[in-house]
Design a protein around this motif. Structure first.
Motif, PDB file in Angstrom:
ATOM      1  N   ILE A 122      18.979  -3.331  -2.081  1.00 47.96           N
ATOM      2  CA  ILE A 122      17.858  -3.976  -1.407  1.00 47.96           C
ATOM      3  C   ILE A 122      16.557  -3.502  -2.036  1.00 47.96           C
ATOM      4  O   ILE A 122      16.377  -2.311  -2.291  1.00 47.96           O
ATOM      5  CB  ILE A 122      17.882  -3.656   0.101  1.00 47.96           C
ATOM      6  N   GLU A 123      15.656  -4.459  -2.290  1.00 49.34           N
ATOM      7  CA  GLU A 123      14.335  -4.136  -2.822  1.00 49.34           C
ATOM      8  C   GLU A 123      13.289  -4.337  -1.739  1.00 49.34           C
ATOM      9  O   GLU A 123      13.292  -5.356  -1.045  1.00 49.34           O
ATOM     10  CB  GLU A 123      14.005  -5.014  -4.032  1.00 49.34           C
ATOM     11  N   VAL A 124      12.413  -3.370  -1.609  1.00 47.01           N
ATOM     12  CA  VAL A 124      11.319  -3.445  -0.639  1.00 47.01           C
ATOM     13  C   VAL A 124      10.006  -3.212  -1.392  1.00 47.01           C
ATOM     14  O   VAL A 124       9.896  -2.250  -2.151  1.00 47.01           O
ATOM     15  CB  VAL A 124      11.484  -2.394   0.485  1.00 47.01           C
ATOM     16  N   VAL A 128       4.742  -2.328   1.625  1.00 46.81           N
ATOM     17  CA  VAL A 128       5.193  -2.439   3.023  1.00 46.81           C
ATOM     18  C   VAL A 128       6.361  -1.515   3.345  1.00 46.81           C
ATOM     19  O   VAL A 128       6.898  -1.578   4.452  1.00 46.81           O
ATOM     20  CB  VAL A 128       5.602  -3.903   3.322  1.00 46.81           C
ATOM     21  N   ILE A 129       6.766  -0.650   2.430  1.00 43.51           N
ATOM     22  CA  ILE A 129       7.918   0.211   2.690  1.00 43.51           C
ATOM     23  C   ILE A 129       7.566   1.266   3.742  1.00 43.51           C
ATOM     24  O   ILE A 129       6.415   1.723   3.840  1.00 43.51           O
ATOM     25  CB  ILE A 129       8.400   0.868   1.377  1.00 43.51           C
ATOM     26  N   GLU A 130       8.560   1.620   4.531  1.00 49.45           N
ATOM     27  CA  GLU A 130       8.326   2.595   5.601  1.00 49.45           C
ATOM     28  C   GLU A 130       8.030   3.979   5.040  1.00 49.45           C
ATOM     29  O   GLU A 130       7.067   4.642   5.437  1.00 49.45           O
ATOM     30  CB  GLU A 130       9.547   2.645   6.527  1.00 49.45           C
ATOM     31  N   ASN A 131       8.869   4.452   4.105  1.00 48.10           N
ATOM     32  CA  ASN A 131       8.671   5.766   3.477  1.00 48.10           C
ATOM     33  C   ASN A 131       8.646   5.558   1.962  1.00 48.10           C
ATOM     34  O   ASN A 131       9.672   5.197   1.366  1.00 48.10           O
ATOM     35  CB  ASN A 131       9.787   6.745   3.855  1.00 48.10           C
ATOM     36  N   VAL A 132       7.494   5.764   1.350  1.00 46.19           N
ATOM     37  CA  VAL A 132       7.333   5.505  -0.076  1.00 46.19           C
ATOM     38  C   VAL A 132       8.099   6.541  -0.891  1.00 46.19           C
ATOM     39  O   VAL A 132       8.395   7.640  -0.398  1.00 46.19           O
ATOM     40  CB  VAL A 132       5.841   5.535  -0.466  1.00 46.19           C
ATOM     41  N   PRO A 133       8.439   6.223  -2.151  1.00 45.53           N
ATOM     42  CA  PRO A 133       9.024   7.246  -3.013  1.00 45.53           C
ATOM     43  C   PRO A 133       8.059   8.418  -3.192  1.00 45.53           C
ATOM     44  O   PRO A 133       6.837   8.236  -3.207  1.00 45.53           O
ATOM     45  CB  PRO A 133       9.266   6.493  -4.335  1.00 45.53           C
ATOM     46  N   VAL A 134       8.634   9.587  -3.321  1.00 48.01           N
ATOM     47  CA  VAL A 134       7.815  10.802  -3.406  1.00 48.01           C
ATOM     48  C   VAL A 134       7.890  11.341  -4.828  1.00 48.01           C
ATOM     49  O   VAL A 134       8.980  11.657  -5.338  1.00 48.01           O
ATOM     50  CB  VAL A 134       8.288  11.865  -2.391  1.00 48.01           C
ATOM     51  N   PHE A 135       6.730  11.415  -5.494  1.00 48.88           N
ATOM     52  CA  PHE A 135       6.636  11.983  -6.835  1.00 48.88           C
ATOM     53  C   PHE A 135       6.716  13.508  -6.737  1.00 48.88           C
ATOM     54  O   PHE A 135       6.211  14.086  -5.777  1.00 48.88           O
ATOM     55  CB  PHE A 135       5.322  11.554  -7.484  1.00 48.88           C
ATOM     56  N   PRO A 136       7.380  14.159  -7.692  1.00 53.75           N
ATOM     57  CA  PRO A 136       7.443  15.627  -7.641  1.00 53.75           C
ATOM     58  C   PRO A 136       6.046  16.254  -7.567  1.00 53.75           C
ATOM     59  O   PRO A 136       5.169  15.944  -8.372  1.00 53.75           O
ATOM     60  CB  PRO A 136       8.149  15.987  -8.956  1.00 53.75           C
ATOM     61  N   ASP A 186      14.843   3.123  -8.272  1.00 55.41           N
ATOM     62  CA  ASP A 186      16.049   2.703  -7.559  1.00 55.41           C
ATOM     63  C   ASP A 186      16.351   3.652  -6.396  1.00 55.41           C
ATOM     64  O   ASP A 186      15.614   4.613  -6.131  1.00 55.41           O
ATOM     65  CB  ASP A 186      17.231   2.583  -8.522  1.00 55.41           C
ATOM     66  N   LYS A 187      17.474   3.394  -5.702  1.00 56.98           N
ATOM     67  CA  LYS A 187      17.818   4.179  -4.521  1.00 56.98           C
ATOM     68  C   LYS A 187      18.242   5.605  -4.845  1.00 56.98           C
ATOM     69  O   LYS A 187      18.401   6.425  -3.932  1.00 56.98           O
ATOM     70  CB  LYS A 187      18.932   3.485  -3.740  1.00 56.98           C
ATOM     71  N   ASN A 188      18.405   5.899  -6.146  1.00 61.36           N
ATOM     72  CA  ASN A 188      18.675   7.275  -6.559  1.00 61.36           C
ATOM     73  C   ASN A 188      17.430   7.983  -7.075  1.00 61.36           C
ATOM     74  O   ASN A 188      17.507   9.143  -7.477  1.00 61.36           O
ATOM     75  CB  ASN A 188      19.753   7.288  -7.652  1.00 61.36           C
ATOM     76  N   GLN A 222      13.925   2.776   3.819  1.00 55.23           N
ATOM     77  CA  GLN A 222      13.643   1.664   4.718  1.00 55.23           C
ATOM     78  C   GLN A 222      14.725   1.630   5.794  1.00 55.23           C
ATOM     79  O   GLN A 222      15.902   1.466   5.497  1.00 55.23           O
ATOM     80  CB  GLN A 222      13.619   0.326   3.952  1.00 55.23           C
ATOM     81  N   ARG A 223      14.316   1.860   7.057  1.00 55.18           N
ATOM     82  CA  ARG A 223      15.241   1.928   8.180  1.00 55.18           C
ATOM     83  C   ARG A 223      16.322   2.994   7.978  1.00 55.18           C
ATOM     84  O   ARG A 223      17.495   2.798   8.269  1.00 55.18           O
ATOM     85  CB  ARG A 223      15.890   0.573   8.427  1.00 55.18           C
ATOM     86  N   GLY A 224      15.919   4.093   7.411  1.00 56.68           N
ATOM     87  CA  GLY A 224      16.820   5.218   7.224  1.00 56.68           C
ATOM     88  C   GLY A 224      17.724   5.125   6.023  1.00 56.68           C
ATOM     89  O   GLY A 224      18.568   5.998   5.821  1.00 56.68           O
ATOM     90  N   LYS A 225      17.609   4.084   5.179  1.00 50.01           N
ATOM     91  CA  LYS A 225      18.454   3.931   3.998  1.00 50.01           C
ATOM     92  C   LYS A 225      17.587   3.904   2.748  1.00 50.01           C
ATOM     93  O   LYS A 225      16.475   3.381   2.760  1.00 50.01           O
ATOM     94  CB  LYS A 225      19.273   2.640   4.080  1.00 50.01           C
TER      95      LYS A 225
END
Length: 241
Positions: A122-124, A128-136, A186-188, A222-225
């Motif tokens: 899934i792409e968000v 509008v994403i709930e929790n954005v990716p976190v850069f180190p 991606d999700k990883n 997004q929604r815990g995933k």
């Protein structure tokens, strides 16, 4: 005093009648002279039409060709002698067994079939994403807005440090250069699907190289995933002449 001449001898007593008659005659002659038409005889001469006698064409008489009749068909061949052979071969009959089961037959239990769930990629959108990716290095920031600002600043610092700014002058480019880069986290947390558009293919290649060196991040949620998040980055720099 009596007049010396009689009224019959007065010449001017009928002058008005004579004038009217003369005027009418002059108008008539003038009208006839205007409407008078003449025709050239040579122009209206239609001549004489001469017709030659119709030529009679003689049609030669041809003799009809007489074709010989076709040869008679050959006589029919004698029928072959059919030998009757006695059927002495025994044919085995195929017995179809019944598929019905009886009450005495044991029923074999079927093992449970495990259906594996396929996780959808899934792409968000980043906005509008709930929790954005976190850069180190941005883990301590609180809230999406703060983490977005930290991520944008960290990526800009990384690109400014790794990008070869001398490449534009080596390629013969001058002035302000803009490179639009789009990639996905991606999700990883890995950087994938890097695409770049620039005024020169060499700049696009350099931009892909630098973005591919970005460190692994904490994936967006997004929604815990964990989900895939697309990210766009404009790269601007001025070429020193």
């Amino acid at each position: 005093m009596e007049p010396k001449k009689t009224t019959k001898a007065d010449v001017g007593r009928n002058s008005s009648i004579y004038f009217a008659v003369g005027l009418a005659l002059m108008l008539l002659l003038t009208n006839l002279a205007i409407n008078y038409k003449t025709y050239d005889k040579a122009a209206i001469d239609i001549g004489q039409l001469t017709m030659d006698e119709e030529l009679e064409e003689e049609i030669p008489i041809t003799d009809q060709l007489k074709t010989p009749p076709p040869p008679p068909p050959p006589p029919p061949a004698a029928p072959e002698v059919i030998e009757v052979v006695e059927d002495e071969v025994e044919v085995e009959e195929t017995v179809i067994e019944s598929s019905e089961t009886s009450q005495e037959e044991e029923i074999v239990e079927v093992e449970e079939v495990v259906v594996e769930e396929v996780e959808e990629d899934i792409e968000v959108p980043f906005a509008v994403i709930e929790n954005v990716p976190v850069f180190p290095g941005c883990e301590k920031e609180k809230g999406n807005n703060a983490k977005k600002a930290c991520m944008s600043e960290k990526i800009s610092q990384f690109v400014n440090k790794k990008f070869n700014t001398d490449l534009a002058s080596e390629l013969g480019l001058s002035g302000r250069q803009r490179i639009n880069v789009i990639f996905k986290i991606d999700k990883n947390g890995e950087i994938t699907n890097i695409m770049a558009r620039a005024p020169h293919p060499g700049l696009e290649k350099e931009a892909k190289r630098v973005i591919g060196m970005l460190p692994k991040m904490k994936p967006g949620m997004q929604r815990g995933k964990a989900v895939t998040v697309p990210y766009s980055l404009p790269i601007l720099f001025q070429v020193q002449d």
